[in-house]
Design a protein around this motif. Structure first.
Motif, PDB file in Angstrom:
ATOM      1  N   ARG A 166      34.145  38.438  34.494  1.00 30.61           N
ATOM      2  CA  ARG A 166      34.416  38.636  36.023  1.00 30.61           C
ATOM      3  C   ARG A 166      35.056  40.040  36.461  1.00 30.61           C
ATOM      4  NH1 ARG A 166      37.346  35.198  38.269  1.00 30.61           N
ATOM      5  NH2 ARG A 166      36.286  35.144  40.420  1.00 30.61           N
ATOM      6  N   LYS A 167      35.005  40.893  35.666  1.00 28.60           N
ATOM      7  CA  LYS A 167      35.834  42.169  35.970  1.00 28.60           C
ATOM      8  C   LYS A 167      35.096  43.456  35.427  1.00 28.60           C
ATOM      9  CE  LYS A 167      38.902  42.426  31.736  1.00 28.60           C
ATOM     10  NZ  LYS A 167      40.137  42.607  31.452  1.00 28.60           N
ATOM     11  N   CYS A 207      36.968  46.335  43.247  1.00 27.51           N
ATOM     12  CA  CYS A 207      37.823  46.033  42.226  1.00 27.51           C
ATOM     13  C   CYS A 207      38.988  46.738  42.207  1.00 27.51           C
ATOM     14  CB  CYS A 207      37.004  46.287  40.949  1.00 27.51           C
ATOM     15  SG  CYS A 207      35.550  45.454  40.609  1.00 27.51           S
ATOM     16  N   SER A 247      43.290  47.425  36.476  1.00 28.76           N
ATOM     17  CA  SER A 247      42.829  46.212  35.773  1.00 28.76           C
ATOM     18  C   SER A 247      41.289  46.055  35.813  1.00 28.76           C
ATOM     19  CB  SER A 247      43.444  44.936  35.933  1.00 28.76           C
ATOM     20  OG  SER A 247      43.057  44.312  37.308  1.00 28.76           O
ATOM     21  N   LYS A 254      39.875  43.808  38.056  1.00 24.65           N
ATOM     22  CA  LYS A 254      39.803  42.846  38.207  1.00 24.65           C
ATOM     23  C   LYS A 254      39.143  42.496  39.717  1.00 24.65           C
ATOM     24  CE  LYS A 254      42.578  38.568  39.899  1.00 24.65           C
ATOM     25  NZ  LYS A 254      44.004  38.072  40.099  1.00 24.65           N
ATOM     26  N   LEU A 255      38.106  41.548  39.651  1.00 23.03           N
ATOM     27  CA  LEU A 255      37.185  41.302  41.024  1.00 23.03           C
ATOM     28  C   LEU A 255      38.198  41.162  42.033  1.00 23.03           C
ATOM     29  CD1 LEU A 255      34.532  41.219  42.281  1.00 23.03           C
ATOM     30  CD2 LEU A 255      34.371  38.789  41.506  1.00 23.03           C
ATOM     31  N   SER A 306      36.878  36.842  45.457  1.00 22.73           N
ATOM     32  CA  SER A 306      36.630  36.713  44.186  1.00 22.73           C
ATOM     33  C   SER A 306      36.478  35.184  43.807  1.00 22.73           C
ATOM     34  CB  SER A 306      37.562  37.443  43.294  1.00 22.73           C
ATOM     35  OG  SER A 306      38.819  36.873  43.683  1.00 22.73           O
TER      36      SER A 306
END
Length: 271
Positions: free
Chosen positions: A40-41, A123, A127, A129-130, A152
């Motif tokens: 998920r990223k 994102c 990182s 991250k979503l 997310s």
């Protein structure tokens, strides 16, 4: 800081060749081909390099996010991006064959209801991250109605099997992974935003508010003007009444004089 994949796809990619405290020297290395995702990223980018002598195809190069700088709709790769890529993949136990390209991927709910395809992914620059997933229902729909912006926490991840075939490059060959991006059922209840219809509604609302403000302003200005006009009219009317009174008196006086002269003539008093 965050980035949108749609803002960088196809943009130029540069490679750092020399770096000091004051300046950085770079050279063009290719264009951003894909952003790649694991679970998920976002884990990095694939850069498409130009063919040698316009004939010999060269495979995309992978650079992890910790070796990338985003700048003015372009990306800059660290000179040691290859070492960082190998270290990142090894440390996180990731193989490029396990990663996917989300942009353009089919998006389905848990109940298999199709929402369309991924328009872009937002994102974290640091990182990966979503943050958000923008889902398109089609080109025409995008322009008219907009896209769905999913937070997310509604994104579950990849569901392998049937779906859109989207890349991966492994060593010297391409390996297509087939699957769909799965989201929670409640994602289908999120309304479309950002389309022409919404912009038109906002413009209409603003125009209506502006019209109301203008009408109120005109009314405020009209009231004093009306009072002034009324006062001016009253002055004119008063003056007209007075003048009419004087004219009537003059006429009356003339009629009486004529009558007196006529009676004198009739009685032989007028010589």
């Amino acid at each position: 800081m965050s980035f949108k994949t749609s803002e960088y796809l196809g943009k130029l990619a540069y490679l750092t060749t020399d770096e000091s405290d004051e300046e950085v020297t770079v050279k063009k290395v290719g264009r951003v081909h894909f952003f790649v995702f694991y679970q998920r990223k976002c884990v990095g980018v694939l850069v498409k390099r130009p063919d040698l002598a316009m004939m010999i195809h060269r495979k995309d190069i992978f650079a992890p996010l910790n070796a990338i700088y985003f700048q003015d709709k372009a990306i800059i790769l660290d000179s040691d991006y290859e070492d960082k890529a190998n270290a990142y993949l090894k440390e996180n136990k990731i193989k490029l064959s396990q990663t996917f390209v989300w942009d353009g991927m089919t998006v389905n709910c848990e109940n298999d209801k199709s929402l369309g395809t991924v328009d872009c992914v937002v994102c974290s620059e640091k990182s990966g991250k979503l943050i958000e997933l923008h889902v398109s229902d089609g080109v025409t729909s995008d322009k008219l109605l907009g896209v769905r912006v999913l937070p997310s926490d509604l994104v579950l991840g990849m569901r392998m099997g049937t779906g859109t075939a989207r890349l991966m490059t492994v060593d010297d060959k391409e390996d297509e992974g087939c699957g769909v991006l799965c989201v929670k059922n409640e994602a289908s209840t999120i309304p479309l935003t950002g389309g022409a219809a919404e912009k038109l509604a906002v413009s209409s609302a603003k125009a209506k508010d502006k019209a109301i403000e203008t009408a109120i302003d005109v009314k405020k200005k009209a009231v004093p003007a009306t009072k002034k006009a009324k006062a001016a009219a009253s002055t004119v009317i008063d003056a007209g009444v007075k003048k009419a009174g004087r004219d009537s008196a003059t006429i009356k006086k003339g009629v009486v004089g004529f009558k007196d002269e006529f009676m004198k003539s009739f009685n032989g008093e007028d010589k």
